[in-house]
Write a protein that holds these residues in place. Structure first.
Motif, short mmCIF file in Angstrom:
data_model
loop_
_atom_site.label_atom_id
_atom_site.label_comp_id
_atom_site.label_asym_id
_atom_site.label_seq_id
_atom_site.Cartn_x
_atom_site.Cartn_y
_atom_site.Cartn_z
N GLU A 1 0.83 -1.20 0.00
CA GLU A 1 0.00 0.00 0.00
C GLU A 1 0.87 1.25 0.00
O GLU A 1 0.53 2.25 -0.65
N ASN A 2 1.98 1.20 0.74
CA ASN A 2 2.93 2.32 0.73
C ASN A 2 3.39 2.63 -0.69
O ASN A 2 3.41 3.80 -1.11
N ILE A 3 3.74 1.59 -1.44
CA ILE A 3 4.24 1.77 -2.81
C ILE A 3 3.17 2.43 -3.68
O ILE A 3 3.45 3.36 -4.45
N LYS A 4 1.94 1.97 -3.56
CA LYS A 4 0.84 2.57 -4.35
C LYS A 4 0.69 4.04 -4.01
O LYS A 4 0.54 4.89 -4.90
N ASN A 5 0.74 4.35 -2.71
CA ASN A 5 0.59 5.74 -2.28
C ASN A 5 1.77 6.61 -2.73
O ASN A 5 1.60 7.79 -3.04
N HIS A 6 2.97 6.01 -2.75
CA HIS A 6 4.15 6.75 -3.21
C HIS A 6 3.98 7.18 -4.67
O HIS A 6 4.29 8.32 -5.03
N VAL A 7 3.50 6.25 -5.49
CA VAL A 7 3.33 6.55 -6.92
C VAL A 7 2.23 7.59 -7.11
O VAL A 7 2.37 8.53 -7.91
N LYS A 8 1.14 7.46 -6.36
CA LYS A 8 0.06 8.46 -6.43
C LYS A 8 0.59 9.85 -6.10
O LYS A 8 0.29 10.83 -6.78
N GLU A 9 1.39 9.93 -5.03
CA GLU A 9 1.93 11.22 -4.62
C GLU A 9 2.94 11.74 -5.63
O GLU A 9 2.96 12.95 -5.94
N LEU A 10 3.76 10.87 -6.19
CA LEU A 10 4.75 11.30 -7.19
C LEU A 10 4.06 11.82 -8.45
O LEU A 10 4.52 12.80 -9.05
N LEU A 11 2.97 11.18 -8.84
CA LEU A 11 2.22 11.67 -10.00
C LEU A 11 1.62 13.04 -9.71
O LEU A 11 1.60 13.93 -10.57
N ARG A 12 1.14 13.24 -8.48
CA ARG A 12 0.58 14.52 -8.08
C ARG A 12 1.66 15.61 -8.08
O ARG A 12 1.45 16.73 -8.55
N ILE A 13 2.84 15.25 -7.55
CA ILE A 13 3.96 16.20 -7.51
C ILE A 13 4.39 16.58 -8.93
O ILE A 13 4.62 17.76 -9.23
N ALA A 14 4.50 15.56 -9.78
CA ALA A 14 4.92 15.81 -11.17
C ALA A 14 3.94 16.77 -11.85
O ALA A 14 4.34 17.69 -12.57
N ASN A 15 2.66 16.57 -11.59
CA ASN A 15 1.64 17.44 -12.19
C ASN A 15 1.75 18.86 -11.64
O ASN A 15 1.67 19.84 -12.40
N ARG A 16 1.97 18.98 -10.30
CA ARG A 16 2.11 20.30 -9.68
C ARG A 16 3.31 21.06 -10.23
O ARG A 16 3.29 22.27 -10.36
N LEU A 17 4.37 20.30 -10.52
CA LEU A 17 5.61 20.93 -11.00
C LEU A 17 5.63 21.11 -12.51
O LEU A 17 6.61 21.64 -13.06
N GLY A 18 4.57 20.66 -13.19
CA GLY A 18 4.50 20.79 -14.64
C GLY A 18 5.43 19.84 -15.37
O GLY A 18 5.84 20.11 -16.52
N LEU A 19 5.76 18.72 -14.75
CA LEU A 19 6.63 17.72 -15.36
C LEU A 19 5.80 16.80 -16.25
O LEU A 19 4.71 16.37 -15.87
N THR A 20 6.31 16.48 -17.43
CA THR A 20 5.55 15.69 -18.40
C THR A 20 6.06 14.26 -18.46
O THR A 20 7.26 14.02 -18.62
N LEU A 21 5.14 13.31 -18.34
CA LEU A 21 5.48 11.89 -18.46
C LEU A 21 5.77 11.54 -19.90
O LEU A 21 5.29 12.21 -20.84
N GLN A 22 6.54 10.49 -20.11
CA GLN A 22 6.73 9.97 -21.46
C GLN A 22 5.37 9.55 -22.01
O GLN A 22 4.46 9.17 -21.27
N LYS A 23 5.21 9.60 -23.33
CA LYS A 23 3.91 9.32 -23.95
C LYS A 23 3.35 7.96 -23.53
O LYS A 23 2.16 7.83 -23.22
N THR A 24 4.21 6.96 -23.50
CA THR A 24 3.72 5.61 -23.15
C THR A 24 3.26 5.55 -21.70
O THR A 24 2.37 4.76 -21.35
N ASN A 25 3.82 6.40 -20.87
CA ASN A 25 3.46 6.38 -19.46
C ASN A 25 2.22 7.21 -19.14
O ASN A 25 1.68 7.11 -18.04
N LEU A 26 1.77 8.00 -20.10
CA LEU A 26 0.50 8.71 -19.90
C LEU A 26 -0.62 7.69 -19.76
O LEU A 26 -1.50 7.82 -18.90
N TYR A 27 -0.55 6.65 -20.60
CA TYR A 27 -1.54 5.56 -20.50
C TYR A 27 -1.34 4.79 -19.20
O TYR A 27 -2.31 4.47 -18.50
N ASN A 28 -0.09 4.48 -18.86
CA ASN A 28 0.19 3.73 -17.63
C ASN A 28 -0.29 4.48 -16.39
O ASN A 28 -0.74 3.86 -15.42
#
Length: 353
Positions: A76-103
């Motif tokens: 559960e920690n790992i799932k929450n870490h990824v959720k938070e990292l995605l939120r941080i990336a969005n807040r900072l305007g960081l763009t995921l690789q195209k293939t990872n947008l789907y992931n």
């Protein structure tokens, strides 16, 4: 067979035996005394990790049911870490690789699904791909601005192993696992002729009202301060600096009517992270009056003095230690020092020293 004892002799012997038993009981009263230690601190300070170390060092570690609990919590920690990292990336305007947008979309969708082996496998694959994305790596480097544990990368780097069906968490995994303490937890063990009761209570603001019920019969309280978090904000209130909150809470606790004459051990925890961070981030981000520069010794002494000066009692001893709660040998050394001080005080009070 020798002559039988007279009634008078039997009474004298019985009286003498009772006296000896009483003296023996008095001598062992201190030796068998239960010593209650309260472990306090703000959320994420590392106090629960310290208590886990007590279980590793002085109990028999963790049983199978406890390991199962931590296995699920780590996932559960790992799932929450990824959720938070995605939120941080969005807040900072960081763009995921195209293939990872789907992931990313798939990962968030899977979290809502009922947990099955198939869903778990899909989540694992998404986590591995997303964690390898440069956007999340960059987001992790900015973690002090957000609510992401320092151990997140440790677990994310072990995702493949952790999501295997035969995964069993080791002690390092358990020490790094984040499960917020709710309510009151305690462990009891024998050490050097004493019974030690270590009580851990939740550090989040909502949990602190329960502390008062544990103040009775405390011999010493341990206060854990995450010294590395001087540039971070509270999980409960991102407008409040973690170090300032910890200092405020220590002052309130140390000067509480129930605690004002109790000895205290302050553990300045996460020294490994502090040692690295102070070279990059000036302590002035927390204390504007600090003028010691990015110097480890100056910064450490400044924070220590802040805590010591906040205690108004002249009758207590305050023992300061610098710790890394995930380092078992370090914690063992520190606790041996604490228990030695407490034991000596009890022996002095009993007249044994």
């Amino acid at each position: 067979m020798g002559p039988s004892q007279s009634r008078k002799e039997r009474r004298a012997k019985k009286k003498r035996n009772k006296r000896i038993e009483k003296e023996f009981a008095q001598d062992n009263e201190v030796l068998n005394k239960e010593i209650k230690i309260l472990v306090l601190g703000t959320g994420d300070s590392g106090k629960s990790t310290f208590v886990k170390q007590m279980q590793i060092l002085y109990k028999e570690g963790f049983n199978e049911s406890e390991k199962e609990l931590y296995r699920n919590a780590i996932r559960e920690n790992i799932k929450n870490h990824v959720k938070e990292l995605l939120r941080i990336a969005n807040r900072l305007g960081l763009t995921l690789q195209k293939t990872n947008l789907y992931n990313s979309e798939e990962f968030m969708r899977l979290l809502k699904e009922k947990t099955t082996e198939e869903i778990t496998e899909k989540i694992k694959n998404c986590v591995i791909k997303l964690w390898n994305d440069q956007a999340l790596k960059t987001a992790f480097k900015k973690r002090s601005q957000f609510q992401l544990p320092d151990t997140a990368n440790y677990f994310l780097n072990k995702t493949e192993a952790i999501f295997r069906s035969d995964y069993e968490p080791n002690e390092v995994d358990i020490l790094g696992c984040r499960i917020p303490t709710t309510g009151i937890k305690q462990i009891t063990f024998g050490l050097n002729d004493y019974i030690w009761k270590i009580v851990d209570v939740g550090g989040q603001r909502s949990e602190r009202r329960k502390w008062i019920h544990q103040f009775d019969d405390v011999h010493l309280f341990i206060y854990v301060c995450a010294i590395s978090e001087y540039d971070q904000q509270l999980f409960e209130d991102d407008s409040v600096n973690r170090m300032l909150e910890s200092l405020k809470l220590f002052k309130k606790t140390a000067n509480n009517e129930h605690f004002k004459e109790k000895d205290c051990a302050i553990l300045f925890n996460k020294m490994d992270l502090f040692t690295e961070k102070i070279l990059e981030v000036d302590l002035r981000v927390c204390f504007m009056e600090y003028d010691g520069g990015k110097d480890l010794e100056n910064a450490t002494q400044f924070i220590k003095n802040k805590f010591l000066k906040s205690s108004k009692s002249k009758k207590r001893e305050i023992y300061c230690h610098y710790t890394c709660a995930t380092d078992t040998e370090n914690v063992k050394f520190v606790f041996e020092s604490i228990q030695s001080s407490v034991s000596q005080k009890l022996m002095e009070k009993s007249g044994k020293l």
